[in-house]
Motif scaffolding. Structure first.
Motif, PDB file in Angstrom:
ATOM      1  N   VAL A 151       0.886  -1.089  -0.323  1.00  0.00           N
ATOM      2  CA  VAL A 151      -0.077   0.036   0.043  1.00  0.00           C
ATOM      3  C   VAL A 151       0.683   1.263  -0.111  1.00  0.00           C
ATOM      4  CG1 VAL A 151      -1.606   1.253   1.266  1.00  0.00           C
ATOM      5  CG2 VAL A 151      -2.005  -1.232   0.986  1.00  0.00           C
ATOM      6  N   LYS A 152       2.044   1.099   0.769  1.00  0.00           N
ATOM      7  CA  LYS A 152       3.045   2.366   0.682  1.00  0.00           C
ATOM      8  C   LYS A 152       3.492   2.611  -0.653  1.00  0.00           C
ATOM      9  CE  LYS A 152       4.683   2.489   5.540  1.00  0.00           C
ATOM     10  NZ  LYS A 152       5.953   2.309   6.306  1.00  0.00           N
ATOM     11  N   ALA A 153       3.761   1.509  -1.451  1.00  0.00           N
ATOM     12  CA  ALA A 153       4.193   1.664  -2.613  1.00  0.00           C
ATOM     13  C   ALA A 153       3.371   2.031  -3.756  1.00  0.00           C
ATOM     14  CB  ALA A 153       4.821   0.322  -3.312  1.00  0.00           C
ATOM     15  N   ILE A 154       1.989   1.765  -3.673  1.00  0.00           N
ATOM     16  CA  ILE A 154       0.790   2.258  -4.242  1.00  0.00           C
ATOM     17  C   ILE A 154       0.787   3.928  -3.899  1.00  0.00           C
ATOM     18  CG2 ILE A 154      -1.645   1.995  -4.653  1.00  0.00           C
ATOM     19  CD1 ILE A 154      -1.288  -0.786  -4.220  1.00  0.00           C
ATOM     20  N   ILE A 155       0.769   4.093  -2.836  1.00  0.00           N
ATOM     21  CA  ILE A 155       0.427   5.576  -2.486  1.00  0.00           C
ATOM     22  C   ILE A 155       1.823   6.338  -3.231  1.00  0.00           C
ATOM     23  CG2 ILE A 155       0.576   7.353  -0.482  1.00  0.00           C
ATOM     24  CD1 ILE A 155      -0.981   4.949   1.280  1.00  0.00           C
ATOM     25  N   GLU A 156       3.110   5.906  -2.968  1.00  0.00           N
ATOM     26  CA  GLU A 156       3.888   6.741  -3.777  1.00  0.00           C
ATOM     27  C   GLU A 156       3.701   6.789  -5.074  1.00  0.00           C
ATOM     28  OE1 GLU A 156       7.673   5.004  -2.635  1.00  0.00           O
ATOM     29  OE2 GLU A 156       7.254   5.085  -0.503  1.00  0.00           O
ATOM     30  N   ARG A 157       3.202   5.735  -5.803  1.00  0.00           N
ATOM     31  CA  ARG A 157       3.062   5.798  -7.163  1.00  0.00           C
ATOM     32  C   ARG A 157       1.977   6.833  -7.550  1.00  0.00           C
ATOM     33  NH1 ARG A 157       3.023  -0.032  -7.918  1.00  0.00           N
ATOM     34  NH2 ARG A 157       0.848   0.005  -7.680  1.00  0.00           N
ATOM     35  N   THR A 158       0.969   6.647  -7.023  1.00  0.00           N
ATOM     36  CA  THR A 158      -0.171   7.423  -7.320  1.00  0.00           C
ATOM     37  C   THR A 158       0.004   8.937  -6.931  1.00  0.00           C
ATOM     38  OG1 THR A 158      -1.276   7.150  -5.151  1.00  0.00           O
ATOM     39  CG2 THR A 158      -1.900   5.725  -7.021  1.00  0.00           C
ATOM     40  N   GLY A 159       1.004   9.165  -5.810  1.00  0.00           N
ATOM     41  CA  GLY A 159       1.288  10.591  -5.535  1.00  0.00           C
ATOM     42  C   GLY A 159       0.042  11.037  -4.528  1.00  0.00           C
ATOM     43  N   ALA A 160      -0.614  10.238  -3.927  1.00  0.00           N
ATOM     44  CA  ALA A 160      -1.381  10.724  -2.600  1.00  0.00           C
ATOM     45  C   ALA A 160      -0.857  11.244  -1.831  1.00  0.00           C
ATOM     46  CB  ALA A 160      -2.437   9.713  -2.893  1.00  0.00           C
ATOM     47  N   LYS A 161      -1.504  12.248  -1.181  1.00  0.00           N
ATOM     48  CA  LYS A 161      -0.730  13.020   0.007  1.00  0.00           C
ATOM     49  C   LYS A 161      -1.794  13.089   1.289  1.00  0.00           C
ATOM     50  CE  LYS A 161       2.901  14.179  -2.190  1.00  0.00           C
ATOM     51  NZ  LYS A 161       3.952  13.319  -2.016  1.00  0.00           N
ATOM     52  N   SER A 162      -3.212  13.058   0.955  1.00  0.00           N
ATOM     53  CA  SER A 162      -4.171  13.105   1.908  1.00  0.00           C
ATOM     54  C   SER A 162      -5.417  12.023   1.639  1.00  0.00           C
ATOM     55  CB  SER A 162      -4.587  14.485   1.725  1.00  0.00           C
ATOM     56  OG  SER A 162      -5.223  14.911   0.711  1.00  0.00           O
ATOM     57  N   LEU A 163      -6.316  11.973   2.726  1.00  0.00           N
ATOM     58  CA  LEU A 163      -7.346  11.293   2.615  1.00  0.00           C
ATOM     59  C   LEU A 163      -8.258  11.716   1.431  1.00  0.00           C
ATOM     60  CD1 LEU A 163      -8.468  10.788   6.349  1.00  0.00           C
ATOM     61  CD2 LEU A 163      -7.609   9.066   4.797  1.00  0.00           C
ATOM     62  N   ALA A 164      -8.106  12.928   0.969  1.00  0.00           N
ATOM     63  CA  ALA A 164      -8.943  13.346  -0.252  1.00  0.00           C
ATOM     64  C   ALA A 164      -8.704  12.655  -1.245  1.00  0.00           C
ATOM     65  CB  ALA A 164      -8.917  14.910  -0.321  1.00  0.00           C
ATOM     66  N   GLU A 165      -7.341  11.994  -1.515  1.00  0.00           N
ATOM     67  CA  GLU A 165      -7.082  11.206  -2.756  1.00  0.00           C
ATOM     68  C   GLU A 165      -7.137   9.635  -2.380  1.00  0.00           C
ATOM     69  OE1 GLU A 165      -3.610  13.911  -4.730  1.00  0.00           O
ATOM     70  OE2 GLU A 165      -3.304  13.535  -2.391  1.00  0.00           O
TER      71      GLU A 165
END
Length: 182
Positions: free
Chosen positions: A138-152
């Motif tokens: 999930v951390k790798a996916i967050i980095e890949r998508t560039g999400a920074k907050s719960l809004a994303e």
């Protein structure tokens, strides 16, 4: 010059093939990849021959769900591996929820039956990820998508559910994404 002879034995009933090398005494056992539909059909026959009523009922439910999904798509359609996994996941989830309801209503006999059926169906699913593995992916996916907050979160959940299909429950993925983004 040494000539090695390879003999290949295929047994379609259980989905295994044996490769024997004449120069060696060892045999290699290789699992032939079968579609989930084919595996269910083979296991249905095994359950019928073995008189395993609970497994037979669970496997019949899976086969019926596959047939219904195929008929919804059209007469000549074939289910993809992802679609087959989703169907099995749905059946397992239904049985787990039913078992919980039966347990709340003091119906241990029905609860046990549903739990056993869920266990039978669960063997067709890939192995579940540990909490550490889920966090790492999930951390790798967050980095890949560039999400920074719960809004994303929706962006991350879309990618995560595709990548982790069958390996982790949607609820577990959601909790982990919230934890890492929040």
């Amino acid at each position: 010059m040494v000539v090695k002879t390879i003999t290949l034995y295929i047994n379609n009933r259980n989905g295994y093939c044996f490769i024997s090398l004449n120069d060696y005494t060892e045999k290699l056992l290789i699992q032939i990849t079968m579609s989930l539909t084919e595996q269910i059909a083979a296991d249905l026959i095994k359950a019928m021959k073995g008189n395993d009523k609970v497994a037979l009922e669970a496997i019949r439910a899976a086969k019926t769900a596959f047939l219904l999904a195929k008929s919804e798509k059209g007469t000549d359609s074939v289910l993809s591996g992802e679609e087959e996994l989703k169907i099995i996941q749905k059946l397992v989830k239904q049985r787990r929820e039913s078992a919980a309801i039966y347990k709340e209503n003091n119906r241990q006999d029905l609860s046990e039956k549903e739990t056993i059926e869920a266990d039978v169906l669960e063997k067709y699913l890939p192995a579940r990820l540990s909490d550490e593995e889920l966090t790492r992916i999930v951390k790798a996916i967050i980095e890949r998508t560039g999400a920074k907050s719960l809004a994303e979160m929706g962006k991350v959940m879309g990618a995560a559910t595709k990548e982790l299909a069958g390996k982790a429950d949607g609820k577990d993925i959601s909790v982990k994404v919230k934890q890492l983004l929040g």
